[in-house]
Design a protein around this motif. Structure first.
Motif, mmCIF file in Angstrom:
data_model
loop_
_atom_site.group_PDB
_atom_site.id
_atom_site.type_symbol
_atom_site.label_atom_id
_atom_site.label_comp_id
_atom_site.label_asym_id
_atom_site.label_seq_id
_atom_site.Cartn_x
_atom_site.Cartn_y
_atom_site.Cartn_z
ATOM 1 N N VAL A 15 27.826 23.301 -41.906
ATOM 2 C CA VAL A 15 27.419 23.802 -40.717
ATOM 3 C C VAL A 15 28.456 23.504 -39.539
ATOM 4 C CG1 VAL A 15 25.687 23.525 -38.719
ATOM 5 C CG2 VAL A 15 25.028 23.113 -41.403
ATOM 6 N N HIS A 16 28.863 24.863 -39.241
ATOM 7 C CA HIS A 16 29.710 24.823 -38.110
ATOM 8 C C HIS A 16 29.246 24.803 -36.729
ATOM 9 C CE1 HIS A 16 33.184 26.268 -40.546
ATOM 10 N NE2 HIS A 16 32.234 26.730 -41.390
ATOM 11 N N ASP A 17 29.900 23.777 -35.719
ATOM 12 C CA ASP A 17 29.532 23.437 -34.768
ATOM 13 C C ASP A 17 30.093 24.585 -33.615
ATOM 14 O OD1 ASP A 17 29.084 22.692 -31.923
ATOM 15 O OD2 ASP A 17 29.680 20.639 -32.552
ATOM 16 N N ASP A 22 34.723 21.462 -31.186
ATOM 17 C CA ASP A 22 35.026 20.123 -31.896
ATOM 18 C C ASP A 22 34.384 20.143 -33.242
ATOM 19 O OD1 ASP A 22 36.177 17.609 -32.295
ATOM 20 O OD2 ASP A 22 34.421 16.490 -31.409
ATOM 21 N N CYS A 23 34.402 21.377 -33.981
ATOM 22 C CA CYS A 23 33.918 21.361 -35.321
ATOM 23 C C CYS A 23 34.666 20.528 -36.334
ATOM 24 C CB CYS A 23 34.041 23.036 -35.664
ATOM 25 S SG CYS A 23 33.261 23.156 -37.154
ATOM 26 N N VAL A 24 34.060 20.230 -37.378
ATOM 27 C CA VAL A 24 34.706 19.404 -38.430
ATOM 28 C C VAL A 24 35.919 20.264 -39.079
ATOM 29 C CG1 VAL A 24 32.948 17.988 -38.737
ATOM 30 C CG2 VAL A 24 32.964 19.847 -40.037
ATOM 31 N N CYS A 25 35.833 21.472 -39.115
ATOM 32 C CA CYS A 25 36.855 22.440 -39.806
ATOM 33 C C CYS A 25 38.264 22.690 -39.175
ATOM 34 C CB CYS A 25 36.262 23.664 -40.206
ATOM 35 S SG CYS A 25 36.192 24.913 -38.843
ATOM 36 N N GLY A 26 38.141 22.231 -37.777
ATOM 37 C CA GLY A 26 39.341 22.278 -37.204
ATOM 38 C C GLY A 26 39.911 23.578 -36.829
ATOM 39 N N THR A 44 38.401 30.700 -34.140
ATOM 40 C CA THR A 44 38.386 31.045 -35.571
ATOM 41 C C THR A 44 38.076 29.818 -36.629
ATOM 42 O OG1 THR A 44 39.925 32.595 -35.107
ATOM 43 C CG2 THR A 44 39.486 32.232 -37.445
ATOM 44 N N HIS A 45 36.759 29.590 -37.064
ATOM 45 C CA HIS A 45 36.259 28.710 -38.202
ATOM 46 C C HIS A 45 36.894 28.804 -39.438
ATOM 47 C CE1 HIS A 45 33.630 26.389 -35.270
ATOM 48 N NE2 HIS A 45 33.841 27.793 -34.439
ATOM 49 N N HIS A 46 37.297 27.948 -40.231
ATOM 50 C CA HIS A 46 37.825 27.891 -41.718
ATOM 51 C C HIS A 46 36.496 27.346 -42.572
ATOM 52 C CE1 HIS A 46 41.919 28.467 -39.593
ATOM 53 N NE2 HIS A 46 41.587 27.256 -38.924
HETATM 54 ZN ZN LIG Z 1 33.833 25.169 -37.993
#
Ligand SMILES: [Zn+2]
Length: 58
Positions: A15-17, A22-26, A44-46
């Motif tokens: 689950v993207h924040d 401060d998402c875990v995917c950087g 841009t989330h990965h």
């Molecule tokens: Zn993310």
């Protein structure tokens, strides 16, 4: 009002924040200029399932 535009993979394993940066995917961020001249941020989330790596044609 948020000046963030989040782009993230749909149906990813995590689950993207999209409320904070401060998402875990950087996620990567870059400034984008809007039509009214203000500057927002494109976040841009990965995906963590590695789907981006599969875009490279054999
Ligand atoms: Zn993310």
């Amino acid at each position: 009002m948020s000046n963030r535009l989040h782009v993230h993979p749909v149906g990813d394993l995590i689950v993207h924040d999209t409320e904070t940066d401060d998402c875990v995917c950087g996620p990567g961020m870059r400034p984008v200029k809007r039509d009214d001249g203000s500057v927002g941020w494109l976040v841009t989330h990965h995906s963590l399932d590695g789907r981006e790596k599969q875009e490279n044609p054999a």
